[in-house]
Structures are given as C-alpha cells and as structure tokens.
Scaffold this motif. Structure first.
Motif, PDB file in Angstrom:
ATOM      1  N   THR A  44       0.977  -1.218  -0.121  1.00 19.35           N
ATOM      2  CA  THR A  44      -0.089  -0.136  -0.125  1.00 19.35           C
ATOM      3  C   THR A  44       0.833   1.252  -0.181  1.00 19.35           C
ATOM      4  O   THR A  44       0.548   2.222  -0.682  1.00 19.35           O
ATOM      5  N   THR A  45       2.100   1.256   0.691  1.00 14.05           N
ATOM      6  CA  THR A  45       2.927   2.239   0.688  1.00 14.05           C
ATOM      7  C   THR A  45       3.488   2.723  -0.663  1.00 14.05           C
ATOM      8  O   THR A  45       3.463   3.789  -0.936  1.00 14.05           O
ATOM      9  N   LEU A  46       3.909   1.387  -1.314  1.00 11.35           N
ATOM     10  CA  LEU A  46       4.319   1.432  -2.697  1.00 11.35           C
ATOM     11  C   LEU A  46       3.450   2.158  -3.516  1.00 11.35           C
ATOM     12  O   LEU A  46       3.515   3.472  -4.198  1.00 11.35           O
ATOM     13  N   LEU A  47       2.121   1.816  -3.606  1.00  9.06           N
ATOM     14  CA  LEU A  47       0.943   2.518  -4.394  1.00  9.06           C
ATOM     15  C   LEU A  47       0.626   4.120  -4.067  1.00  9.06           C
ATOM     16  O   LEU A  47       0.642   4.760  -4.553  1.00  9.06           O
ATOM     17  N   SER A  48       0.596   4.304  -2.537  1.00 10.12           N
ATOM     18  CA  SER A  48       0.734   5.660  -2.211  1.00 10.12           C
ATOM     19  C   SER A  48       1.663   6.549  -2.723  1.00 10.12           C
ATOM     20  O   SER A  48       1.436   7.616  -3.043  1.00 10.12           O
ATOM     21  N   LEU A  49       2.919   6.230  -2.811  1.00  8.91           N
ATOM     22  CA  LEU A  49       4.065   6.947  -3.417  1.00  8.91           C
ATOM     23  C   LEU A  49       3.804   7.104  -4.921  1.00  8.91           C
ATOM     24  O   LEU A  49       4.278   8.264  -5.376  1.00  8.91           O
ATOM     25  N   ILE A  50       3.530   5.964  -5.637  1.00 10.20           N
ATOM     26  CA  ILE A  50       3.137   5.997  -7.036  1.00 10.20           C
ATOM     27  C   ILE A  50       2.086   7.041  -7.226  1.00 10.20           C
ATOM     28  O   ILE A  50       2.367   7.776  -8.248  1.00 10.20           O
ATOM     29  N   GLY A  51       1.127   7.140  -6.410  1.00  8.50           N
ATOM     30  CA  GLY A  51      -0.436   7.783  -6.715  1.00  8.50           C
ATOM     31  C   GLY A  51       0.065   9.280  -5.955  1.00  8.50           C
ATOM     32  O   GLY A  51      -0.994  10.200  -6.323  1.00  8.50           O
ATOM     33  N   GLY A  52       1.134   9.779  -5.484  1.00 10.02           N
ATOM     34  CA  GLY A  52       1.590  11.133  -5.301  1.00 10.02           C
ATOM     35  C   GLY A  52       0.840  11.435  -3.725  1.00 10.02           C
ATOM     36  O   GLY A  52       0.555  12.533  -3.484  1.00 10.02           O
ATOM     37  N   LEU A  53       0.517  10.181  -3.109  1.00  5.99           N
ATOM     38  CA  LEU A  53      -0.203  10.636  -1.671  1.00  5.99           C
ATOM     39  C   LEU A  53       0.976  10.652  -0.788  1.00  5.99           C
ATOM     40  O   LEU A  53       0.542  11.092   0.417  1.00  5.99           O
ATOM     41  N   CYS A  71       6.162  18.471 -11.067  1.00  6.91           N
ATOM     42  CA  CYS A  71       4.792  18.935 -11.712  1.00  6.91           C
ATOM     43  C   CYS A  71       3.679  19.465 -10.624  1.00  6.91           C
ATOM     44  O   CYS A  71       2.767  20.110 -10.847  1.00  6.91           O
ATOM     45  N   GLY A  72       4.140  18.830  -9.274  1.00  2.00           N
ATOM     46  CA  GLY A  72       3.293  18.980  -8.186  1.00  2.00           C
ATOM     47  C   GLY A  72       2.366  17.692  -8.059  1.00  2.00           C
ATOM     48  O   GLY A  72       1.572  17.131  -8.765  1.00  2.00           O
ATOM     49  N   LEU A  73       2.267  17.267  -6.832  1.00  5.81           N
ATOM     50  CA  LEU A  73       1.554  16.047  -6.538  1.00  5.81           C
ATOM     51  C   LEU A  73       0.079  16.046  -6.704  1.00  5.81           C
ATOM     52  O   LEU A  73      -0.387  15.028  -7.136  1.00  5.81           O
ATOM     53  N   ALA A  74      -0.704  17.264  -6.458  1.00  5.72           N
ATOM     54  CA  ALA A  74      -1.970  17.486  -6.539  1.00  5.72           C
ATOM     55  C   ALA A  74      -2.264  17.383  -8.095  1.00  5.72           C
ATOM     56  O   ALA A  74      -3.030  16.764  -8.546  1.00  5.72           O
ATOM     57  N   TYR A  75      -1.428  17.897  -8.845  1.00  6.45           N
ATOM     58  CA  TYR A  75      -1.578  17.939 -10.438  1.00  6.45           C
ATOM     59  C   TYR A  75      -1.639  16.425 -10.794  1.00  6.45           C
ATOM     60  O   TYR A  75      -2.455  15.964 -11.629  1.00  6.45           O
ATOM     61  N   HIS A  76      -0.361  15.735 -10.281  1.00  9.65           N
ATOM     62  CA  HIS A  76      -0.127  14.311 -10.656  1.00  9.65           C
ATOM     63  C   HIS A  76      -1.488  13.357 -10.181  1.00  9.65           C
ATOM     64  O   HIS A  76      -1.858  12.503 -11.184  1.00  9.65           O
ATOM     65  N   PHE A  85      -9.429   2.610  -3.706  1.00  6.51           N
ATOM     66  CA  PHE A  85      -8.796   2.378  -2.234  1.00  6.51           C
ATOM     67  C   PHE A  85      -9.298   1.348  -1.699  1.00  6.51           C
ATOM     68  O   PHE A  85     -10.499   0.986  -1.999  1.00  6.51           O
ATOM     69  N   GLN A  86      -8.861   0.647  -0.758  1.00  3.57           N
ATOM     70  CA  GLN A  86      -9.487  -0.395   0.107  1.00  3.57           C
ATOM     71  C   GLN A  86     -10.731   0.102   0.800  1.00  3.57           C
ATOM     72  O   GLN A  86     -11.521  -0.544   1.064  1.00  3.57           O
ATOM     73  N   SER A  87     -10.561   1.462   1.309  1.00  2.00           N
ATOM     74  CA  SER A  87     -11.716   1.964   1.902  1.00  2.00           C
ATOM     75  C   SER A  87     -12.850   2.633   0.889  1.00  2.00           C
ATOM     76  O   SER A  87     -13.741   3.267   1.567  1.00  2.00           O
ATOM     77  N   TYR A  88     -12.538   2.545  -0.252  1.00  2.00           N
ATOM     78  CA  TYR A  88     -13.720   2.828  -1.349  1.00  2.00           C
ATOM     79  C   TYR A  88     -13.390   4.553  -1.584  1.00  2.00           C
ATOM     80  O   TYR A  88     -13.606   5.104  -2.668  1.00  2.00           O
ATOM     81  N   ASN A  89     -13.417   5.438  -0.504  1.00  2.00           N
ATOM     82  CA  ASN A  89     -13.539   6.848  -0.585  1.00  2.00           C
ATOM     83  C   ASN A  89     -14.707   7.323  -1.366  1.00  2.00           C
ATOM     84  O   ASN A  89     -14.164   8.326  -2.307  1.00  2.00           O
ATOM     85  N   LEU A  90     -15.572   6.922  -1.214  1.00  4.91           N
ATOM     86  CA  LEU A  90     -16.799   7.279  -2.081  1.00  4.91           C
ATOM     87  C   LEU A  90     -17.362   8.483  -1.214  1.00  4.91           C
ATOM     88  O   LEU A  90     -17.245   8.653   0.022  1.00  4.91           O
TER      89      LEU A  90
END
Length: 209
Positions: A44-53, A71-76, A85-90
């Motif tokens: 999950t940490t790996l995905l968070s880094l790739i996703g700019g979280l 370029c900016g993590l928010a832009y990414h 996400f495992q928690s859905y974030n809906l």
C-alpha cells in the motif's frame, strides 16, 4: 519510454525498519501489473508513493520522464492516476451514478451494470449498498476516468471469487484495449496470474516473479 518509473526509492516508517529500499522498476502503458507480498510488506505504501499521496525519503518517481514532485503531487493525482482504495473513498451522500460521473465524460450507467450493479442500485445512496457493491462503484469510478494510470489496492477484497476474476479481466482489458497502465496490489496468486507482469515485494525489495 516507461509511463511510470521508480528510481532508488527508499521509505521507512518513523523509528522502524525500511519498508522500501532501493526500489528500481518501471511500468509501461498497455500492461497490467500485479504486486504480491505478505501483509505489512509495504504494498500500500508503494501505491501511495506512485499515486502522489506520499513522498519517498530518497529517490524519485517519474511520470513520462518527469519527476512528479516537480509537476506537483496534486496535479499528478488529478491528471495522471486514478486510485481504487481499500476504503472505497466514495462520497456518502451521492448515488453510484453521481460518484462515477465525477470522473467520467460519458454515460456511466453501462459501466456500473457491467460491474454487476442493477439500475436500481446505481441510483441508490451508496451508503445503502453492501461493501462489495461499494467496491464495484469505486472500481467503476477509476475505470471511467481518462487518466493513463490506474492504481488498485486490493480491488477484489470484498468480492466473491467469480466476480473478482471478472473484475481483474476488466482491469486487464483497460490496459490492453485503452492502453492504460494498470497496477494492482493483491494477496491472491490466482488473480495475480491474470496480469501481464507479476512483481513480488519482500523485505523492501521489488522483484519480477
């Protein structure tokens, strides 16, 4: 050129052993990748880094050759990646159709129907759906986006085996048919076998299986 690349990535929790150590890998468009590893291995940490979280403590993550921090993590996050996400974030006061429409530029009902929801369920408040149904909505939201990368953290965790297999098939189709880069974290060797490339994360290192 790889769509995503991790170069000399190092990450450790506070006062803990390294979770990721000198990770070097690249991900291409048009392929689905599965990342396997025991619980707590850092998937999950790996995905968070790739996703700019989150940001690595050492090393850099590149999107199409450019450092995502420049370029900016928010832009990414907004333009390059869609996350499941495992928690859905809906958004809890919306329906499935309304949740998916936030990322889509076309009619979203066909996607929800394909993922196993009925037309009635698609118009119901998401909080009145089961965990498995909410997971389908989260997957539909990512698939409906125009972003070139899909990151999925245990996307089939609350689904039965047959449905999980179908979802993995749809994700793979998104890679092959839409030329997306799809990266999936899963505990299941059977589901991972559907991927074009299977990677294993153990003791901070990422290796091709």
């Amino acid at each position: 050129m790889a769509v995503l690349e991790m170069k000399e990535i190092f990450y450790a929790y506070e006062k803990g052993r390294p979770v990721l150590s000198n990770v070097n890998t690249q991900f291409d468009a048009g392929k689905m990748y599965a990342i396997l590893g025991p619980s707590g291995s850092g998937k999950t940490t790996l995905l968070s880094l790739i996703g700019g979280l989150d940001t690595p403590q050492k090393g850099e993550i590149l999107f199409e050759g450019g450092n995502i921090s420049q370029c900016g993590l928010a832009y990414h996050r907004r333009n390059h990646v869609s996350l499941i996400f495992q928690s859905y974030n809906l958004i809890d006061y919306m329906t499935p159709i309304e949740n998916v429409a936030l990322t889509a530029k076309k009619d979203v009902l066909p996607m929800l129907l394909r993922l196993g929801l009925t037309s009635g369920e698609a118009k119901r408040n998401v909080m009145k759906l089961s965990g498995g149904q909410q997971q389908r909505v989260a997957i539909a939201r990512a698939l409906a986006s125009d972003t070139p990368v899909i990151l999925a953290d245990e996307p089939t965790g609350n689904l039965d085996e047959d449905t999980a297999g179908k979802i993995m098939g749809i994700l793979k189709e998104s890679a092959h048919g839409l030329n997306k880069c799809v990266i999936v974290v899963t505990h299941s060797n059977e589901l991972a076998a559907q991927a074009d490339v299977v990677l294993s994360l153990k003791r901070g290192s990422l290796h091709t299986v």
